[in-house]
Design a protein around this motif. Structure first.
Motif, PDB file in Angstrom:
ATOM      1  N   GLY A  23       0.781  -1.234   0.000  1.00  0.00           N
ATOM      2  CA  GLY A  23       0.000   0.000   0.000  1.00  0.00           C
ATOM      3  C   GLY A  23       0.807   1.275   0.000  1.00  0.00           C
ATOM      4  N   SER A  24       2.144   1.182  -0.101  1.00  0.00           N
ATOM      5  CA  SER A  24       2.960   2.387  -0.009  1.00  0.00           C
ATOM      6  C   SER A  24       3.729   2.705  -1.290  1.00  0.00           C
ATOM      7  N   ALA A  25       3.448   1.988  -2.379  1.00  0.00           N
ATOM      8  CA  ALA A  25       4.184   2.228  -3.620  1.00  0.00           C
ATOM      9  C   ALA A  25       3.257   2.126  -4.827  1.00  0.00           C
ATOM     10  N   THR A  26       3.632   2.822  -5.899  1.00  0.00           N
ATOM     11  CA  THR A  26       2.862   2.785  -7.142  1.00  0.00           C
ATOM     12  C   THR A  26       3.387   1.741  -8.115  1.00  0.00           C
ATOM     13  N   THR A  27       4.550   1.165  -7.838  1.00  0.00           N
ATOM     14  CA  THR A  27       5.164   0.219  -8.768  1.00  0.00           C
ATOM     15  C   THR A  27       5.647  -1.030  -8.056  1.00  0.00           C
ATOM     16  N   MET A  28       5.796  -2.095  -8.837  1.00  0.00           N
ATOM     17  CA  MET A  28       6.392  -3.354  -8.388  1.00  0.00           C
ATOM     18  C   MET A  28       7.287  -3.808  -9.525  1.00  0.00           C
ATOM     19  N   SER A  29       8.575  -4.030  -9.242  1.00  0.00           N
ATOM     20  CA  SER A  29       9.544  -4.264 -10.316  1.00  0.00           C
ATOM     21  C   SER A  29      10.343  -5.542 -10.100  1.00  0.00           C
ATOM     22  N   PHE A  30      10.664  -6.190 -11.226  1.00  0.00           N
ATOM     23  CA  PHE A  30      11.528  -7.363 -11.254  1.00  0.00           C
ATOM     24  C   PHE A  30      12.735  -7.020 -12.121  1.00  0.00           C
ATOM     25  N   VAL A  31      13.905  -6.953 -11.516  1.00  0.00           N
ATOM     26  CA  VAL A  31      15.124  -6.552 -12.216  1.00  0.00           C
ATOM     27  C   VAL A  31      16.129  -7.692 -12.150  1.00  0.00           C
ATOM     28  N   ASP A  32      16.589  -8.148 -13.300  1.00  0.00           N
ATOM     29  CA  ASP A  32      17.544  -9.250 -13.350  1.00  0.00           C
ATOM     30  C   ASP A  32      18.786  -8.924 -12.525  1.00  0.00           C
ATOM     31  N   GLY A  33      19.159  -9.852 -11.654  1.00  0.00           N
ATOM     32  CA  GLY A  33      20.360  -9.678 -10.854  1.00  0.00           C
ATOM     33  C   GLY A  33      20.173  -8.905  -9.572  1.00  0.00           C
ATOM     34  N   ALA A  34      18.986  -8.373  -9.327  1.00  0.00           N
ATOM     35  CA  ALA A  34      18.706  -7.608  -8.105  1.00  0.00           C
ATOM     36  C   ALA A  34      17.719  -8.373  -7.236  1.00  0.00           C
ATOM     37  N   SER A  35      17.983  -8.433  -5.963  1.00  0.00           N
ATOM     38  CA  SER A  35      17.068  -9.074  -4.998  1.00  0.00           C
ATOM     39  C   SER A  35      16.693 -10.489  -5.424  1.00  0.00           C
ATOM     40  N   ASP A  36      17.692 -11.231  -5.908  1.00  0.00           N
ATOM     41  CA  ASP A  36      17.534 -12.648  -6.286  1.00  0.00           C
ATOM     42  C   ASP A  36      16.628 -12.877  -7.491  1.00  0.00           C
ATOM     43  N   VAL A  37      16.369 -11.851  -8.285  1.00  0.00           N
ATOM     44  CA  VAL A  37      15.556 -12.011  -9.490  1.00  0.00           C
ATOM     45  C   VAL A  37      16.413 -12.566 -10.628  1.00  0.00           C
ATOM     46  N   VAL A  38      15.855 -13.523 -11.348  1.00  0.00           N
ATOM     47  CA  VAL A  38      16.474 -14.071 -12.551  1.00  0.00           C
ATOM     48  C   VAL A  38      15.578 -13.733 -13.734  1.00  0.00           C
ATOM     49  N   LEU A  39      16.109 -12.990 -14.691  1.00  0.00           N
ATOM     50  CA  LEU A  39      15.367 -12.676 -15.920  1.00  0.00           C
ATOM     51  C   LEU A  39      16.382 -12.605 -17.044  1.00  0.00           C
ATOM     52  N   ASP A  40      16.935 -13.779 -17.377  1.00  0.00           N
ATOM     53  CA  ASP A  40      18.008 -13.855 -18.361  1.00  0.00           C
ATOM     54  C   ASP A  40      17.840 -15.130 -19.184  1.00  0.00           C
ATOM     55  N   ASP A  41      18.928 -15.680 -19.704  1.00  0.00           N
ATOM     56  CA  ASP A  41      18.827 -16.869 -20.545  1.00  0.00           C
ATOM     57  C   ASP A  41      18.751 -18.167 -19.741  1.00  0.00           C
TER      58      ASP A  41
END
Length: 209
Positions: free
Chosen positions: A36-54
């Motif tokens: 309830g405190s933000a307007t966005t939710m983001s998934f960034v490869d390599g940040a905060s254990d996110v994987v979005l690569d090959d």
């Protein structure tokens, strides 16, 4: 991430979802929960254990019960090719949907021309018709499939299936298909609301093998 309570159930957990129609095992990478405190939710490869690569050929985002603080808003998403430093990758899409109201007095199927994008860097609405309400019986759920985002040869196709409750007590179900018109790798995805903050709901990222 400021304003977002996140839960990491990374690949090392070995948590797999059963094989489903369309093939492939689902590996849960990351779940974000709105507070309830933000307007966005983001998934960034390599940040905060996110994987979005090959690591995976395709990825799925499962959006469950996003609820806006503000009435009559639009939920949308966009991609990045610079790990979230900027968003606004050129995209083209088309969408169609059906709607039906609670009083059973109106309903139809239509091609949502107003939701089309043509080589545009605008936010990509998760649906092509109406706006989401903030009553307790109004929210949004969606499934996005993003194909081969790490390719540096081809454009990046996506499919979106969304159901949401409009502010005027309509149920709208939309199907979108499109592509990010870039041969650069998509390495971050951001979800946002057009006004106010995201009051509640979760978004989970899965890798499909």
């Amino acid at each position: 991430m400021s304003g977002i309570i996140s839960q990491n159930l990374g690949r090392s957990s070995g948590l797999l979802k059963a094989v489903e129609a369309g093939g492939g095992a689902w590996t849960l990478i990351k779940t974000l929960t709105a507070d309830g405190s933000a307007t966005t939710m983001s998934f960034v490869d390599g940040a905060s254990d996110v994987v979005l690569d090959d690591t995976y050929d395709s990825y799925k985002f499962i959006i469950s019960n996003l609820h806006p603080q503000t009435d009559q808003v639009t939920f949308s998403w966009q991609g990045s090719i610079d790990t979230g430093s900027s968003y606004g990758v050129s995209t083209t899409n088309t969408n169609t949907g059906v709607y039906h109201n609670e009083s059973d007095s109106s309903g139809d199927h239509e091609y949502h021309t107003g939701g089309d994008l043509s080589n545009s860097t605008s936010e990509i609405a998760l649906y092509g018709n109406g706006s989401t309400g903030n009553d307790n019986d109004q929210n949004l759920s969606s499934e996005i499939t993003l194909y081969n985002p790490s390719s540096t040869t081809y454009v990046k196709h996506y499919l979106v299936n969304t159901q949401h409750n409009e502010r005027s007590d309509y149920l709208d179900a939309s199907k979108l298909a499109g592509y990010f018109n870039t041969t650069s790798a998509i390495d971050a995805i951001r979800f946002s609301v057009s006004s106010g903050n995201i009051d509640a709901g979760t978004i989970s990222l899965y890798g499909i093998s």
